[in-house]
Write a protein that holds these residues in place. Structure first.
Motif, PDB file in Angstrom:
ATOM      1  N   ASP A 136      55.736  38.342  26.838  1.00 33.08           N
ATOM      2  CA  ASP A 136      55.209  37.285  27.704  1.00 33.08           C
ATOM      3  C   ASP A 136      56.173  37.023  28.867  1.00 33.08           C
ATOM      4  OD1 ASP A 136      53.515  35.324  28.576  1.00 33.08           O
ATOM      5  OD2 ASP A 136      54.089  33.823  27.091  1.00 33.08           O
ATOM      6  N   VAL A 137      57.456  36.890  28.536  1.00 35.91           N
ATOM      7  CA  VAL A 137      58.467  36.622  29.572  1.00 35.91           C
ATOM      8  C   VAL A 137      58.504  37.781  30.567  1.00 35.91           C
ATOM      9  CG1 VAL A 137      60.962  36.349  29.977  1.00 35.91           C
ATOM     10  CG2 VAL A 137      59.855  35.093  28.107  1.00 35.91           C
ATOM     11  N   SER A 138      58.439  38.996  30.038  1.00 32.77           N
ATOM     12  CA  SER A 138      58.514  40.169  30.904  1.00 32.77           C
ATOM     13  C   SER A 138      57.287  40.248  31.828  1.00 32.77           C
ATOM     14  CB  SER A 138      58.651  41.401  30.002  1.00 32.77           C
ATOM     15  OG  SER A 138      58.395  42.539  30.695  1.00 32.77           O
ATOM     16  N   LEU A 139      56.099  39.966  31.264  1.00 30.76           N
ATOM     17  CA  LEU A 139      54.874  40.021  32.080  1.00 30.76           C
ATOM     18  C   LEU A 139      54.806  38.878  33.101  1.00 30.76           C
ATOM     19  CD1 LEU A 139      52.181  40.906  29.357  1.00 30.76           C
ATOM     20  CD2 LEU A 139      52.934  42.377  31.231  1.00 30.76           C
ATOM     21  N   HIS A 144      50.234  40.543  37.700  1.00 34.54           N
ATOM     22  CA  HIS A 144      49.895  41.897  37.266  1.00 34.54           C
ATOM     23  C   HIS A 144      48.416  41.958  36.857  1.00 34.54           C
ATOM     24  CE1 HIS A 144      49.433  41.266  32.876  1.00 34.54           C
ATOM     25  NE2 HIS A 144      50.186  40.214  33.123  1.00 34.54           N
ATOM     26  N   THR A 145      47.928  43.158  36.648  1.00 30.34           N
ATOM     27  CA  THR A 145      46.523  43.314  36.223  1.00 30.34           C
ATOM     28  C   THR A 145      46.446  44.234  35.005  1.00 30.34           C
ATOM     29  OG1 THR A 145      46.317  45.096  37.806  1.00 30.34           O
ATOM     30  CG2 THR A 145      45.489  42.959  38.508  1.00 30.34           C
ATOM     31  N   ASN A 146      47.499  44.227  34.216  1.00 24.11           N
ATOM     32  CA  ASN A 146      47.558  45.109  33.048  1.00 24.11           C
ATOM     33  C   ASN A 146      46.903  44.412  31.832  1.00 24.11           C
ATOM     34  OD1 ASN A 146      48.226  46.786  30.939  1.00 24.11           O
ATOM     35  ND2 ASN A 146      50.308  47.187  31.683  1.00 24.11           N
ATOM     36  N   ARG A 147      45.607  44.611  31.687  1.00 27.66           N
ATOM     37  CA  ARG A 147      44.854  43.956  30.617  1.00 27.66           C
ATOM     38  C   ARG A 147      45.338  44.357  29.228  1.00 27.66           C
ATOM     39  NH1 ARG A 147      39.639  41.987  32.175  1.00 27.66           N
ATOM     40  NH2 ARG A 147      39.574  42.007  34.428  1.00 27.66           N
ATOM     41  N   GLU A 148      45.658  45.638  29.120  1.00 29.77           N
ATOM     42  CA  GLU A 148      46.106  46.154  27.817  1.00 29.77           C
ATOM     43  C   GLU A 148      47.384  45.436  27.373  1.00 29.77           C
ATOM     44  OE1 GLU A 148      47.465  50.385  26.248  1.00 29.77           O
ATOM     45  OE2 GLU A 148      45.982  50.531  27.852  1.00 29.77           O
ATOM     46  N   LEU A 222      43.973  36.123  31.531  1.00 32.29           N
ATOM     47  CA  LEU A 222      42.731  36.883  31.763  1.00 32.29           C
ATOM     48  C   LEU A 222      41.872  36.382  32.942  1.00 32.29           C
ATOM     49  CD1 LEU A 222      40.961  39.240  30.738  1.00 32.29           C
ATOM     50  CD2 LEU A 222      39.813  37.593  29.262  1.00 32.29           C
ATOM     51  N   PRO A 223      41.618  35.041  33.071  1.00 31.30           N
ATOM     52  CA  PRO A 223      40.755  34.618  34.191  1.00 31.30           C
ATOM     53  C   PRO A 223      41.316  35.028  35.558  1.00 31.30           C
ATOM     54  CG  PRO A 223      41.043  32.830  32.616  1.00 31.30           C
ATOM     55  CD  PRO A 223      41.992  33.913  32.196  1.00 31.30           C
ATOM     56  N   TYR A 224      42.641  35.047  35.704  1.00 30.11           N
ATOM     57  CA  TYR A 224      43.226  35.431  36.992  1.00 30.11           C
ATOM     58  C   TYR A 224      43.039  36.934  37.236  1.00 30.11           C
ATOM     59  CZ  TYR A 224      45.189  30.779  36.734  1.00 30.11           C
ATOM     60  OH  TYR A 224      45.310  29.416  36.635  1.00 30.11           O
ATOM     61  N   MET A 225      43.116  37.727  36.157  1.00 36.57           N
ATOM     62  CA  MET A 225      42.869  39.166  36.308  1.00 36.57           C
ATOM     63  C   MET A 225      41.401  39.405  36.658  1.00 36.57           C
ATOM     64  SD  MET A 225      44.986  41.104  33.354  1.00 36.57           S
ATOM     65  CE  MET A 225      45.772  39.937  32.315  1.00 36.57           C
ATOM     66  N   ASP A 226      40.514  38.665  35.978  1.00 36.53           N
ATOM     67  CA  ASP A 226      39.084  38.794  36.261  1.00 36.53           C
ATOM     68  C   ASP A 226      38.783  38.409  37.708  1.00 36.53           C
ATOM     69  OD1 ASP A 226      38.345  39.745  33.786  1.00 36.53           O
ATOM     70  OD2 ASP A 226      37.868  37.783  32.938  1.00 36.53           O
ATOM     71  N   LEU A 227      39.450  37.338  38.186  1.00 33.84           N
ATOM     72  CA  LEU A 227      39.219  36.887  39.565  1.00 33.84           C
ATOM     73  C   LEU A 227      39.728  37.928  40.562  1.00 33.84           C
ATOM     74  CD1 LEU A 227      38.420  34.774  41.677  1.00 33.84           C
ATOM     75  CD2 LEU A 227      40.652  33.695  41.375  1.00 33.84           C
ATOM     76  N   TYR A 228      40.918  38.436  40.328  1.00 32.14           N
ATOM     77  CA  TYR A 228      41.542  39.415  41.233  1.00 32.14           C
ATOM     78  C   TYR A 228      40.581  40.568  41.532  1.00 32.14           C
ATOM     79  CZ  TYR A 228      45.327  42.364  43.117  1.00 32.14           C
ATOM     80  OH  TYR A 228      46.128  43.147  43.907  1.00 32.14           O
ATOM     81  N   GLU A 229      39.937  41.041  40.493  1.00 34.91           N
ATOM     82  CA  GLU A 229      39.002  42.172  40.632  1.00 34.91           C
ATOM     83  C   GLU A 229      37.863  41.878  41.610  1.00 34.91           C
ATOM     84  OE1 GLU A 229      37.272  43.446  36.962  1.00 34.91           O
ATOM     85  OE2 GLU A 229      39.087  44.543  36.408  1.00 34.91           O
ATOM     86  N   CYS A 230      37.498  40.589  41.728  1.00 35.88           N
ATOM     87  CA  CYS A 230      36.333  40.220  42.558  1.00 35.88           C
ATOM     88  C   CYS A 230      36.709  39.881  44.002  1.00 35.88           C
ATOM     89  CB  CYS A 230      35.632  38.999  41.960  1.00 35.88           C
ATOM     90  SG  CYS A 230      35.044  39.274  40.309  1.00 35.88           S
ATOM     91  N   LEU A 231      38.000  39.798  44.300  1.00 39.77           N
ATOM     92  CA  LEU A 231      38.412  39.338  45.638  1.00 39.77           C
ATOM     93  C   LEU A 231      38.569  40.501  46.617  1.00 39.77           C
ATOM     94  CD1 LEU A 231      41.172  36.746  44.604  1.00 39.77           C
ATOM     95  CD2 LEU A 231      38.779  36.274  45.175  1.00 39.77           C
ATOM     96  N   ASP A 232      38.508  40.166  47.950  1.00 41.72           N
ATOM     97  CA  ASP A 232      38.809  41.203  48.942  1.00 41.72           C
ATOM     98  C   ASP A 232      40.334  41.330  49.061  1.00 41.72           C
ATOM     99  OD1 ASP A 232      39.854  39.324  50.786  1.00 41.72           O
ATOM    100  OD2 ASP A 232      37.857  38.942  51.619  1.00 41.72           O
TER     101      ASP A 232
END
Ligand code: FPP
Ligand code: MG
Length: 303
Positions: A136-139, A144-148, A222-232
């Motif tokens: 968690d601290v490292s991420l 980042h967008t590393n879902r895994e 997760l919601p921030y990763m999901d949002l990132y994918e939808c933005l320009d």
């Protein structure tokens, strides 16, 4: 015995273990800790019968959970826990760490006199949750967008102790522990995703801590990763630049508006449901309604 009485007995065991430390400062510091929903105890007791051993294992798991949150609040520089000032904020980091150490080591001492299978289950979970906190601290160093990596971290940091609670319940009742480990793992991941969603959708009063604190602490949930994918591209840059910063209320509103426009919360909730369904599939033939109720309550909670 109903759950409320069982919870009071668990708290009684913890109180007794703390008294056995025979130190007034430890007793005073401990008196400032508040209990949460005691999900892990609820889960263990939904699987096993309520016996003296079951209640003791619950007490030890709750002590380890409290120890991990004491350490986590130091690591996250948190000032509030469950709506009241955190131990590190009131008594300083040193006291918070040391109280965590007392709770953790006393729990381990008591664990060592129980069945070795129970001791192994809980102690291996603590290794995992400590590794999860490091992940968690490292991420959290940057957006980042590393879902895994995110799911692995949720599994280690949060699901590990839930897995141990489910497994200990199964061991005490003589059930197939593999089934309950799968249930606990997926329940734990879904639980953390819901936690990460509530951090955005709920207000400070309901959460007992400031809203959106994960993102302000640098956590890309997760919601921030999901949002990132939808933005320009331009918006992507803006979002990434806000991570880990003390953002203004206008910037908070911008993020929340973008989330609304792109239906992000719905997407992230669907992902939590995916893990919840895997948990339900694992226990489908166990004939235990309490376990599906726990999933429903976990998904529908507001804090
Ligand atoms: C909360 O995460 C933190 C955890 C679930 C685990 C923390 C684990 C450790 C600090 C290792 C502890 C080690 C020992 C030996 C006890 P969060 O910050 O996402 O949740 P929060 O919003 O409730 O703070
Ligand atoms: Mg924290």
């Amino acid at each position: 015995m109903n759950t409320q009485i069982a919870f009071e007995r668990i708290k009684g065991y913890i109180h007794g273990y703390i008294q056995e430390c025979k130190n007034d400062e430890v007793i005073t510091l401990y008196s400032h800790l508040s209990y949460g929903k005691m999900l892990r105890s609820k889960l263990l007791l939904a699987i096993s019968d309520i016996s003296d051993d079951a209640l003791r294992v619950c007490a030890l798991i709750e002590m380890i959970q409290s120890a991990s949150l004491l350490h986590d609040d130091v690591i996250d520089d948190a000032t509030i826990r469950r709506g009241t000032p955190s131990i590190n904020a009131t008594f300083g980091n040193k006291n918070a760490i040391m109280l965590g150490d007392v709770l953790y080591s006393k729990a381990f001492y008591e664990l060592s006199v129980l069945d070795v299978e129970l001791a192994k289950s809980v102690s291996s979970a603590v290794v995992r949750l400590s590794v999860g906190e490091i992940e968690d601290v490292s991420l959290s160093k940057q957006f980042h967008t590393n879902r895994e990596a995110y799911v692995r971290m949720c599994a280690d940091k949060t699901a590990a102790l839930i897995v141990a609670a489910a497994e200990c319940g199964a061991i005490l009742k003589g059930l197939n522990k593999h089934i309950y480990r799968i249930y606990g793992e997926n329940l734990g991941i879904a639980f953390q995703i819901i936690d990460d969603i509530l951090d955005i959708t709920q207000d400070a009063l309901t959460l007992g801590k400031p809203s959106m604190s994960d993102f302000k602490e640098g956590k890309t949930t997760l919601p921030y990763m999901d949002l990132y994918e939808c933005l320009d591209d331009e918006q992507k840059e803006i979002l990434a630049s806000y991570c880990g910063k003390k953002i203004s209320s206008e910037q908070e509103i911008w993020i929340k508006t973008q989330m609304q426009e792109h239906n992000i919360i719905h997407k992230s909730v669907a992902c939590a449901h995916l893990y919840a369904n895997r948990a339900l599939e694992a226990i489908a033939f166990e004939n235990n309604d309490k376990l599906s109720d726990i999933i429903t309550q976990m998904l529908n909670r507001s804090f």
